[in-house]
Design a protein around this motif. Structure first.
Motif, PDB file in Angstrom:
ATOM      1  N   ILE A 173      52.403 -24.094  71.302  1.00  0.00           N
ATOM      2  CA  ILE A 173      52.821 -22.963  72.135  1.00  0.00           C
ATOM      3  C   ILE A 173      54.342 -22.889  72.163  1.00  0.00           C
ATOM      4  CG2 ILE A 173      52.763 -22.040  74.490  1.00  0.00           C
ATOM      5  CD1 ILE A 173      50.127 -23.847  74.761  1.00  0.00           C
ATOM      6  N   LEU A 174      54.871 -21.685  72.097  1.00  0.00           N
ATOM      7  CA  LEU A 174      56.306 -21.452  72.218  1.00  0.00           C
ATOM      8  C   LEU A 174      56.615 -20.795  73.557  1.00  0.00           C
ATOM      9  CD1 LEU A 174      56.950 -20.122  68.638  1.00  0.00           C
ATOM     10  CD2 LEU A 174      58.327 -21.929  69.690  1.00  0.00           C
ATOM     11  N   ILE A 175      57.656 -21.293  74.220  1.00  0.00           N
ATOM     12  CA  ILE A 175      58.194 -20.629  75.401  1.00  0.00           C
ATOM     13  C   ILE A 175      59.596 -20.164  75.055  1.00  0.00           C
ATOM     14  CG2 ILE A 175      58.953 -20.902  77.791  1.00  0.00           C
ATOM     15  CD1 ILE A 175      56.654 -22.762  78.276  1.00  0.00           C
ATOM     16  N   GLU A 176      59.868 -18.885  75.299  1.00  0.00           N
ATOM     17  CA  GLU A 176      61.135 -18.287  74.915  1.00  0.00           C
ATOM     18  C   GLU A 176      61.878 -17.779  76.143  1.00  0.00           C
ATOM     19  OE1 GLU A 176      58.641 -16.196  72.653  1.00  0.00           O
ATOM     20  OE2 GLU A 176      59.125 -17.030  70.704  1.00  0.00           O
ATOM     21  N   PRO A 177      62.708 -18.646  76.754  1.00  0.00           N
ATOM     22  CA  PRO A 177      63.536 -18.187  77.867  1.00  0.00           C
ATOM     23  C   PRO A 177      64.663 -17.283  77.358  1.00  0.00           C
ATOM     24  CG  PRO A 177      63.301 -20.593  77.836  1.00  0.00           C
ATOM     25  CD  PRO A 177      62.850 -20.075  76.503  1.00  0.00           C
ATOM     26  N   GLY A 178      65.297 -16.642  78.287  1.00  0.00           N
ATOM     27  CA  GLY A 178      66.555 -15.962  78.024  1.00  0.00           C
ATOM     28  C   GLY A 178      67.608 -16.647  78.873  1.00  0.00           C
ATOM     29  N   PRO A 179      68.396 -15.883  79.626  1.00  0.00           N
ATOM     30  CA  PRO A 179      69.392 -16.505  80.497  1.00  0.00           C
ATOM     31  C   PRO A 179      68.732 -17.234  81.679  1.00  0.00           C
ATOM     32  CG  PRO A 179      69.387 -14.120  80.782  1.00  0.00           C
ATOM     33  CD  PRO A 179      68.511 -14.404  79.617  1.00  0.00           C
ATOM     34  N   ILE A 180      68.863 -18.550  81.661  1.00  0.00           N
ATOM     35  CA  ILE A 180      68.292 -19.410  82.699  1.00  0.00           C
ATOM     36  C   ILE A 180      69.418 -20.280  83.265  1.00  0.00           C
ATOM     37  CG2 ILE A 180      66.723 -21.352  83.145  1.00  0.00           C
ATOM     38  CD1 ILE A 180      65.206 -18.790  82.711  1.00  0.00           C
ATOM     39  N   THR A 181      69.421 -20.465  84.555  1.00  0.00           N
ATOM     40  CA  THR A 181      70.434 -21.305  85.187  1.00  0.00           C
ATOM     41  C   THR A 181      70.336 -22.730  84.650  1.00  0.00           C
ATOM     42  OG1 THR A 181      70.269 -19.978  87.208  1.00  0.00           O
ATOM     43  CG2 THR A 181      71.373 -22.121  87.376  1.00  0.00           C
ATOM     44  N   SER A 182      71.410 -23.202  84.040  1.00  0.00           N
ATOM     45  CA  SER A 182      71.422 -24.535  83.447  1.00  0.00           C
ATOM     46  C   SER A 182      72.867 -24.942  83.199  1.00  0.00           C
ATOM     47  CB  SER A 182      70.633 -24.561  82.123  1.00  0.00           C
ATOM     48  OG  SER A 182      71.361 -23.901  81.106  1.00  0.00           O
ATOM     49  N   LYS A 183      73.035 -26.106  82.586  1.00  0.00           N
ATOM     50  CA  LYS A 183      74.371 -26.597  82.245  1.00  0.00           C
ATOM     51  C   LYS A 183      74.679 -26.454  80.762  1.00  0.00           C
ATOM     52  CE  LYS A 183      74.519 -30.063  85.965  1.00  0.00           C
ATOM     53  NZ  LYS A 183      74.657 -31.520  86.277  1.00  0.00           N
ATOM     54  N   ILE A 184      73.974 -25.584  80.067  1.00  0.00           N
ATOM     55  CA  ILE A 184      74.159 -25.515  78.618  1.00  0.00           C
ATOM     56  C   ILE A 184      75.566 -25.095  78.241  1.00  0.00           C
ATOM     57  CG2 ILE A 184      73.284 -23.153  78.383  1.00  0.00           C
ATOM     58  CD1 ILE A 184      71.945 -24.159  75.728  1.00  0.00           C
ATOM     59  N   ARG A 185      76.175 -24.201  79.038  1.00  0.00           N
ATOM     60  CA  ARG A 185      77.550 -23.793  78.737  1.00  0.00           C
ATOM     61  C   ARG A 185      78.501 -24.980  78.884  1.00  0.00           C
ATOM     62  NH1 ARG A 185      81.911 -22.698  81.745  1.00  0.00           N
ATOM     63  NH2 ARG A 185      80.709 -22.753  83.684  1.00  0.00           N
ATOM     64  N   GLN A 186      78.433 -25.657  80.029  1.00  0.00           N
ATOM     65  CA  GLN A 186      79.322 -26.806  80.249  1.00  0.00           C
ATOM     66  C   GLN A 186      79.059 -27.909  79.229  1.00  0.00           C
ATOM     67  OE1 GLN A 186      77.384 -25.142  82.501  1.00  0.00           O
ATOM     68  NE2 GLN A 186      77.996 -25.676  84.603  1.00  0.00           N
ATOM     69  N   ASN A 187      77.799 -28.139  78.936  1.00  0.00           N
ATOM     70  CA  ASN A 187      77.458 -29.221  77.999  1.00  0.00           C
ATOM     71  C   ASN A 187      77.875 -28.911  76.561  1.00  0.00           C
ATOM     72  OD1 ASN A 187      76.318 -30.645  80.110  1.00  0.00           O
ATOM     73  ND2 ASN A 187      74.220 -30.056  79.633  1.00  0.00           N
ATOM     74  N   SER A 188      78.096 -27.632  76.259  1.00  0.00           N
ATOM     75  CA  SER A 188      78.485 -27.270  74.892  1.00  0.00           C
ATOM     76  C   SER A 188      79.978 -27.455  74.645  1.00  0.00           C
ATOM     77  CB  SER A 188      78.087 -25.820  74.599  1.00  0.00           C
ATOM     78  OG  SER A 188      78.887 -24.915  75.327  1.00  0.00           O
ATOM     79  N   ILE A 189      80.770 -27.578  75.698  1.00  0.00           N
ATOM     80  CA  ILE A 189      82.226 -27.664  75.540  1.00  0.00           C
ATOM     81  C   ILE A 189      82.649 -28.867  74.686  1.00  0.00           C
ATOM     82  CG2 ILE A 189      84.398 -28.035  76.787  1.00  0.00           C
ATOM     83  CD1 ILE A 189      83.291 -26.203  78.994  1.00  0.00           C
ATOM     84  N   PRO A 190      82.133 -30.079  74.939  1.00  0.00           N
ATOM     85  CA  PRO A 190      82.544 -31.202  74.082  1.00  0.00           C
ATOM     86  C   PRO A 190      82.200 -30.994  72.611  1.00  0.00           C
ATOM     87  CG  PRO A 190      81.457 -32.004  76.060  1.00  0.00           C
ATOM     88  CD  PRO A 190      81.249 -30.524  76.029  1.00  0.00           C
ATOM     89  N   HIS A 191      81.091 -30.338  72.328  1.00  0.00           N
ATOM     90  CA  HIS A 191      80.708 -30.084  70.931  1.00  0.00           C
ATOM     91  C   HIS A 191      81.642 -29.049  70.300  1.00  0.00           C
ATOM     92  CE1 HIS A 191      77.064 -32.418  71.565  1.00  0.00           C
ATOM     93  NE2 HIS A 191      76.848 -31.718  72.662  1.00  0.00           N
ATOM     94  N   PHE A 192      82.003 -28.034  71.069  1.00  0.00           N
ATOM     95  CA  PHE A 192      82.967 -27.051  70.583  1.00  0.00           C
ATOM     96  C   PHE A 192      84.306 -27.715  70.277  1.00  0.00           C
ATOM     97  CE2 PHE A 192      86.490 -24.174  71.789  1.00  0.00           C
ATOM     98  CZ  PHE A 192      86.330 -23.197  70.816  1.00  0.00           C
ATOM     99  N   GLU A 193      84.778 -28.532  71.196  1.00  0.00           N
ATOM    100  CA  GLU A 193      86.080 -29.170  71.014  1.00  0.00           C
ATOM    101  C   GLU A 193      86.064 -30.168  69.861  1.00  0.00           C
ATOM    102  OE1 GLU A 193      86.897 -30.743  74.895  1.00  0.00           O
ATOM    103  OE2 GLU A 193      87.638 -28.806  75.651  1.00  0.00           O
ATOM    104  N   ARG A 194      84.917 -30.765  69.599  1.00  0.00           N
ATOM    105  CA  ARG A 194      84.825 -31.727  68.504  1.00  0.00           C
ATOM    106  C   ARG A 194      84.825 -31.048  67.141  1.00  0.00           C
ATOM    107  NH1 ARG A 194      79.747 -35.852  67.183  1.00  0.00           N
ATOM    108  NH2 ARG A 194      80.732 -36.829  65.346  1.00  0.00           N
TER     109      ARG A 194
END
Length: 276
Positions: A173-194
Motif C-alpha cells: 500500500i502507498l500513502i501519499e501525503p502532501g504538506p504535513i507538519t514535520s521537521k523535514i525542512r529543518q532536517n534538510s538543511i545539513p544535507h543542503f549545506e553538505r
C-alpha cells in the motif's frame, strides 16, 4: 484477539512518531525504530519496543530486521516504511554522491528492510507493507529533484511489488501525503549545506531569491498543511481495513495533483508545478 505487531521506521518525529503513538494507543505492538539513541529511549519510555536503525546502513538494516523478528517470534504483521530525508537544490548542482546518499535511505534501505520481512509474512500467509511516499512521488517541483526522484522510484517499486505479491496474502500500500507538519525542512538543511555549492552555481541569484528564504526562514504553515495525524488516520485504515485501498491521498494538493497528472498534458502540468 492476538495483538498485532507493526515495525515502523523513522519514528523520531513527524509522521513516524505520530503513527507510532497512534497505533500504540489502538493496541498494536509497535516497534518504533529511530536513528538516535535518545529517541529510542523516548519511545521505550512510552511503552513501545524500540532500537536504533539507520536505514541507510545495510548492516543496521539487517540487524534491525533480525531484532524485530526475534522480538516477535518471527511474526511481523505490518511494516511501515517511513524514514526519508530531502536534499534541496537544483538538479544541475546535485553531485552524484548526494544522489547516492539520498537513495540509500529513501529507496535502497527501504527495499532491503522490505525484503527482510517478506519471508516471515509469506510464512504467515498475511502481512501489510505500507510505503510512505509523497505528492512529490506524483509530480515534480523545482529544487526538489533529489527527493522527487527517490519518491518516483518508490512508487514504481511499490506498484510492481504489489502485483507480484498477489496470491501471497501480503498487501502493498502507498500513502501519499502532501504538506504535513514535520521537521523535514529543518532536517534538510545539513544535507543542503553538505552537498550544494550554491554560491558557485549559475543559479546563485535564484538560490538567494527563492530557496534560501524557504529553507532558512520559517514561513509558517502551508495553506493546505495538515498535522501528522492526518496521515495516521489513513495508515490505520490501510492496516486495519479488510479491504484497504492501494493508494491513500492525504492532503488537498495530493488529490489535486493526482487528478491533474491523469488528465492534463505535460505542458499544463509543468505550468501547475511552476506555481508550487
Amino acid at each position: 484477539m492476538t495483538q498485532k505487531t507493526v515495525l515502523i521506521t523513522g519514528c523520531s518525529s513527524g509522521i513516524g512518531l505520530d503513527a507510532a503513538r497512534g497505533l500504540h494507543a489502538r493496541g498494536w505492538r509497535v516497534i518504533a525504530t529511530c536513528r538516535a539513541t535518545a529517541d529510542v529511549a523516548a519511545r521505550r519510555a512510552e511503552g513501545m519496543d524500540s532500537f536504533p536503525l539507520d536505514i541507510s546502513d545495510p548492516a543496521s538494516v539487517a540487524e534491525g530486521a533480525r531484532q524485530a523478528l526475534a522480538l516477535t517470534d518471527g511474526k511481523i504483521d505490518a511494516l511501515v516504511n517511513n524514514a526519508a530525508f530531502a536534499v534541496p537544490g537544483a538538479v544541475e548542482d546535485l553531485p552524484r554522491d548526494a544522489l547516492r546518499e539520498i537513495f540509500e535511505t529513501n529507496l535502497f534501505g527501504t527495499h532491503d528492510l522490505t525484503r527482510a520481512v517478506i519471508p516471515a509474512m509469506r510464512a504467515a500467509g498475511t502481512g501489510r507493507i505500507v510505503n510512505i511516499s509523497s505528492v512529490l512521488g506524483l509530480v515534480g517541483i523545482r529544487w526538489r529533484g533529489a527527493y522527487v526522484s527517490t519518491k518516483f522510484a518508490l512508487e514504481g517499486l511499490s506498484d510492481v511489488l504489489r502485483l507480484e505479491m498477489e496470491g501471497t496474502g501480503i498487501r502493498v500500500i502507498l500513502i501519499e501525503p502532501g504538506p504535513i507538519t514535520s521537521k523535514i525542512r529543518q532536517n534538510s538543511i545539513p544535507h543542503f549545506e553538505r552537498w550544494i555549492d550554491w554560491q558557485n552555481s549559475a543559479r546563485a541569484d535564484q538560490y538567494r531569491d527563492s530557496l534560501l528564504r524557504r529553507l532558512y526562514e520559517s514561513q509558517g504553515p502551508d495553506r493546505f498543511e495538515l498535522p501528522a495525524d492526518a496521515v495516521t488516520r489513513r495508515l490505520i485504515h490501510a492496516l486495519e481495513s479488510r479491504n484497504p485501498s492501494r493508494r491513500y491521498f492525504v492532503t488537498t494538493p495530493t488529490w489535486f495533483m493526482g487528478a491533474a497528472r491523469r488528465i492534463l498534458p505535460t505542458r499544463a502540468l509543468d505550468w501547475l508545478a511552476r506555481q508550487a
